[in-house]
Design a protein around this motif. Structure first.
Motif, PDB file in Angstrom:
ATOM      1  N   ASP A 138       0.526  -1.158   0.068  1.00  0.00           N
ATOM      2  CA  ASP A 138      -0.164   0.039  -0.244  1.00  0.00           C
ATOM      3  C   ASP A 138       0.971   1.239  -0.205  1.00  0.00           C
ATOM      4  O   ASP A 138       0.920   2.243   1.235  1.00  0.00           O
ATOM      5  CB  ASP A 138      -1.022  -0.065   1.219  1.00  0.00           C
ATOM      6  N   ASP A 189      -4.838   2.773   3.584  1.00  0.00           N
ATOM      7  CA  ASP A 189      -6.305   2.843   4.466  1.00  0.00           C
ATOM      8  C   ASP A 189      -5.917   1.803   5.832  1.00  0.00           C
ATOM      9  O   ASP A 189      -6.906   1.976   6.675  1.00  0.00           O
ATOM     10  CB  ASP A 189      -7.143   2.660   3.151  1.00  0.00           C
ATOM     11  N   ASN A 190      -5.150   0.631   5.988  1.00  0.00           N
ATOM     12  CA  ASN A 190      -5.361  -0.262   6.860  1.00  0.00           C
ATOM     13  C   ASN A 190      -3.829  -0.439   7.692  1.00  0.00           C
ATOM     14  O   ASN A 190      -3.138  -1.379   7.495  1.00  0.00           O
ATOM     15  CB  ASN A 190      -5.343  -1.568   6.696  1.00  0.00           C
ATOM     16  N   PRO A 191      -3.250   0.579   8.224  1.00  0.00           N
ATOM     17  CA  PRO A 191      -2.479   0.613   9.029  1.00  0.00           C
ATOM     18  C   PRO A 191      -1.971  -0.394   9.640  1.00  0.00           C
ATOM     19  O   PRO A 191      -2.983  -0.820  10.312  1.00  0.00           O
ATOM     20  CB  PRO A 191      -2.036   2.041   9.378  1.00  0.00           C
ATOM     21  N   GLN A 193      -0.685  -2.023  13.415  1.00  0.00           N
ATOM     22  CA  GLN A 193      -1.003  -2.132  14.834  1.00  0.00           C
ATOM     23  C   GLN A 193      -0.805  -1.759  15.600  1.00  0.00           C
ATOM     24  O   GLN A 193       0.444  -1.508  17.130  1.00  0.00           O
ATOM     25  CB  GLN A 193      -2.906  -2.530  15.441  1.00  0.00           C
ATOM     26  N   GLU A 197       3.318  -6.982  13.210  1.00  0.00           N
ATOM     27  CA  GLU A 197       2.350  -6.101  12.799  1.00  0.00           C
ATOM     28  C   GLU A 197       2.993  -5.917  11.293  1.00  0.00           C
ATOM     29  O   GLU A 197       2.486  -6.644   9.651  1.00  0.00           O
ATOM     30  CB  GLU A 197       0.998  -5.656  12.780  1.00  0.00           C
ATOM     31  N   GLN A 201       4.108  -7.211   7.877  1.00  0.00           N
ATOM     32  CA  GLN A 201       3.668  -7.151   6.459  1.00  0.00           C
ATOM     33  C   GLN A 201       5.265  -6.970   5.290  1.00  0.00           C
ATOM     34  O   GLN A 201       5.506  -7.437   4.429  1.00  0.00           O
ATOM     35  CB  GLN A 201       2.987  -5.654   6.189  1.00  0.00           C
ATOM     36  N   ASP A 303     -10.397 -15.507   5.862  1.00  0.00           N
ATOM     37  CA  ASP A 303     -10.048 -13.988   5.186  1.00  0.00           C
ATOM     38  C   ASP A 303      -9.672 -14.782   4.477  1.00  0.00           C
ATOM     39  O   ASP A 303      -9.750 -14.281   3.104  1.00  0.00           O
ATOM     40  CB  ASP A 303      -9.539 -12.750   6.323  1.00  0.00           C
TER      41      ASP A 303
END
Length: 354
Positions: A138, A189-191, A193, A197, A201, A303
């Motif tokens: 992202d 948009d989804n950094p 936490q 994490e 990534q 998911d």
């Protein structure tokens, strides 16, 4: 018996079929094979070659215009234009053959065709984004137009990230919250936490980049590494990138190797996305196989299953879980605490009565 049912699936008495884990594994492997037979990784370099050829030809066309203009008019300014054009023409004639070396030479080249220069800068920006994409996902918010301000802020972020990793390795508080307050908007948009994490990534992105390298020939590997090395005009930012790669070595992202045999072309960004997808397919296949062996459906990332196989697959997984839950609530089976199930006395009596 329950593992066998979950593996093979079952016909539903009211109609329809609930697929089992073995069906999911087969579909995932077929999906993986479709991708392997679809794409051609050689096209990554063909795309760069064609774009470079177009840029060089645009510059040559402008050189020819300047030389023709100088021949038609005999004055000092036109003679000067002819000298510049001939100098550029000689430089283009001496360009090396391989794509990576051509790009390095053209970075020092003074274009006389502004449209050719614009296209070349666009190509450079894509390479810079691809370099950033080997560490982060992202990245649109991280490198928008790669203006001087973008590069300066990215350099500050990289330095802060390297400092944070040094503190983590030393066992100190890395200060993740402060880091995200200052640079969180750069992570999509989804950094992440937590620092763990973020590192996970980054490990996934680095593994995807390594998988891409592993799937190329040795010559292509060297060419791609050359294309992506020292991509930023700021030496300090290049140094921070190199430092990050060294510090992240402890994650050891080996990557996988894929043999593509298709004809469909794709660019470098699309190739990185494809490597991520192939890695996710491998990961999900391993999860489903593990669940099939052990009978523990919680090992499957729901998911990820939905992303790769759609709603039908997650619905079938939910049905398998509901079946276990119904048998447990009815008092026929119970968990043993080691990811296994056993019959209760009531369940044994039910089988005996049948």
């Amino acid at each position: 018996a329950m593992r066998n049912l979950m593996s093979r699936g079952m016909q539903i008495p009211q109609g329809g079929y609930m697929q089992g884990l073995r069906d999911m594994i087969r579909q995932l492997k077929e999906q993986k094979q479709r991708q392997l037979k679809r794409f051609n990784l050689d096209s990554i370099f063909e795309d760069f070659r064609e774009r470079l050829d177009e840029i060089v030809q645009m510059e040559r066309d402008r050189i020819a215009e300047w030389k023709q203009k100088a021949e038609d008019a005999e004055n000092f300014s036109d003679t000067l234009l002819k000298d510049i054009a001939e100098r550029n023409e000689e430089q283009l004639n001496n360009l090396p053959e391989d794509v990576a070396s051509q790009i390095k030479e053209l970075e020092k080249f003074e274009f006389i065709n502004p449209d050719a220069q614009k296209k070349f800068l666009e190509l450079l920006n894509e390479l810079r984004k691809a370099m950033t994409n080997t560490f982060f996902k992202d990245i649109e918010n991280m490198v928008n137009n790669l203006s001087d301000g973008d590069i300066e802020r990215m350099k500050d972020m990289m330095k802060a990230l390297n400092d944070m990793l040094v503190k983590k390795i030393a066992g100190e508080d890395p200060g993740f919250d402060d880091f995200m307050k200052e640079f969180g908007d750069m992570f999509g948009d989804n950094p992440p936490q937590s620092l763990d994490e973020l590192l996970e990534q980054m490990q996934q992105q680095m593994a995807a980049a390594q998988s891409l390298l592993n799937s190329l020939s040795p010559e292509q590997q060297a060419q791609l590494q050359s294309l992506l090395s020292d991509r930023f005009s700021d030496p300090e930012l290049n140094a921070e990138m190199a430092k990050l790669a060294k510090e992240m070595a402890f994650l050891n992202p080996d990557g996988n190797q894929y043999r593509f045999s298709g004809d469909e072309r794709l660019g470098l960004d699309a190739a990185m996305d494809l490597m991520n997808e192939m890695s996710q397919l491998d990961e999900l296949i391993e999860q489903v196989q593990s669940a099939e062996r052990g009978g523990d459906l919680d090992r499957i990332d729901r998911d990820l299953l939905k992303d790769l196989m759609g709603d039908d697959a997650t619905e079938d997984l939910d049905k398998l879980n509901e079946l276990l839950k119904a048998l447990e609530e009815a008092g026929y089976i119970r968990p043993t605490g080691d990811d296994r199930w056993e019959l209760t006395p009531r369940g044994s009596r039910m089988i005996g009565q049948k």
